[in-house]
Each structure stands twice: as C-alpha cells, then as structure tokens.
Design a protein around this motif. Structure first.
Motif: not given
Length: 233
Positions: A76-103
């Motif tokens: 989640g976005y630290p200032r608004q945790p319900e807003l997802g800016v990425g996700a992680i699955a067991e055994g995997g690396e974080p996957v980010f929404d870079h477009g949203l992060m840039q905004r």
C-alpha cells in the motif's frame, strides 16, 4: 509463448453467465466447467486466500486436482494504505505499479519499510495456512491460479510472476469476474486467462455476488482440510 485466450461471458458454446453469482461456491462450479475445454493434464490449483479458496476448492474438486494456496500481499501507499501501489507473492519479488508510483512521486526505495512489513505478514500467513509444508512442485506442470475476482489485478499479477519463475508447463489465471480493463491487462501474464464475466462498470468484486462473506484464516484452513480429505480440526 502466452496463448492469451481470454474466456469471458460470451465464450463460444457456453451459456451466458448470469450475475450476480449466488456465492463463491457457485462461481467456482461454473468456472470449473469453463476450464474443461483447456484439456489441462494433471494440473495443480493454487488459490489466493482468502476469497479465492472456496472458488479454488470447486475448481480443484471438479478437475480432480490438488488444491493449495499461494499467499499474496498488497503493497500500500504509505500515506493511504488501502491504495495499492504493488503486491508481493510468496516465493516472488515485489511487483510495482510504476505508472501509479510516478503519479504519486514515489520510487521503490520509498516503499522499503512497507515491503518489509508485508513480507513479515506474508510469512505469518504462510505459516498459519501451511505450517512447514512447502508449496507443491510446479515446474513442468500446468498451474491454475484462482481468485474470486479481479479489481486492480495487482495481487494476481504478483502471483502469476512468482509461479512463472518456477517453470510451469502452462500457467492459467481463472476468476469468475473481473474488471474489463484489468482482464485485458492480465492477458500477457498467463498462457490462458479464463474469466466468466468482464463488465466495464466495476466498483468492487463483492458487487457481483449475492453472498460475499468476509473469510477468516480458520475458513481457509477448513477449505484446505476438505480438499485434502483430512478431518477438520
């Protein structure tokens, strides 16, 4: 190479899906029927807890396939945790929404503390659901990733990439309902995307179910015990 054959409510040779579904179990039964034409050989079904587990139970039961879970966590976005800016699955690396992060003016380093906290929670849930038992082997095997719906698709994308890295022979994403734009965005991530309905007007997954109870860890364990034939503890 991805086959990218999305199956939606207009799938040839199938009846139109009527929404809302009664509950996740009904959705899972219909979804299982739509998977039959894929002709998957000896698949394993991995459900995303919590909501994907009762759907995955029906898919696994009708496919005579083993059921297990694949734990994911939203970043989640630290200032608004319900807003997802990425996700992680067991055994995997974080996957980010870079477009949203840039905004939002974020870089990955800004999320280090959040990612660390979600890794800890992911590990806790893995222990709660599976104990010391590892994920079933998926290399060279058909894998069906199941959830109860796709809203933004962040956790599904993380799950698919984590499993893809393990070398399955075929990777399928199967959900009863998903936002149309999200379904389209998922097509490059899997060999097959099976979705019963992909409405354009989509607020939340729960709007497409008459009964959409919030599930607990105990519920997840009960479904897994039923799937394995073990008596409920």
């Amino acid at each position: 190479m991805p086959r990218n054959r999305p199956v939606r409510d207009t799938a040839p040779g199938s009846e139109t899906v009527r929404l809302p579904f009664a509950d996740r179990a009904e959705a899972g039964r219909v979804l299982a029927a739509r998977l039959v034409p894929l002709g998957l050989d000896d698949p394993v079904v991995l459900a995303l807890p919590r909501g994907g587990v009762p759907v995955g139970y029906e898919v696994a039961r009708r496919s005579s396939a083993p059921l297990d879970i694949l734990v994911t966590r939203k970043i989640g976005y630290p200032r608004q945790p319900e807003l997802g800016v990425g996700a992680i699955a067991e055994g995997g690396e974080p996957v980010f929404d870079h477009g949203l992060m840039q905004r939002l003016g974020l870089v990955e380093e800004d999320l280090d503390a959040t990612v660390a906290a979600e890794r800890d929670e992911l590990a806790r849930r893995v222990r709660a659901y599976r104990g010391d038992r590892p994920l079933p082997p998926v290399a060279g095997r058909a894998v069906v990733i199941v959830d109860d719906g796709l809203a933004t698709g962040g956790t599904a994308r993380a799950a698919l990439r984590a499993v893809r890295a393990k070398g399955p022979s075929r990777l399928v994403l199967a959900v009863p309902v998903g936002a149309a734009e999200t379904v389209r965005a998922m097509e490059p991530e899997a060999d097959d995307v099976v979705v019963l309905a992909a409405p354009w007007s989509f607020r939340a997954v729960g709007q497409w179910y008459r009964t959409f109870d919030q599930l607990t860890d105990a519920d997840v364990l009960s479904w897994l015990e039923r799937a394995s034939g073990r008596p409920a503890s």
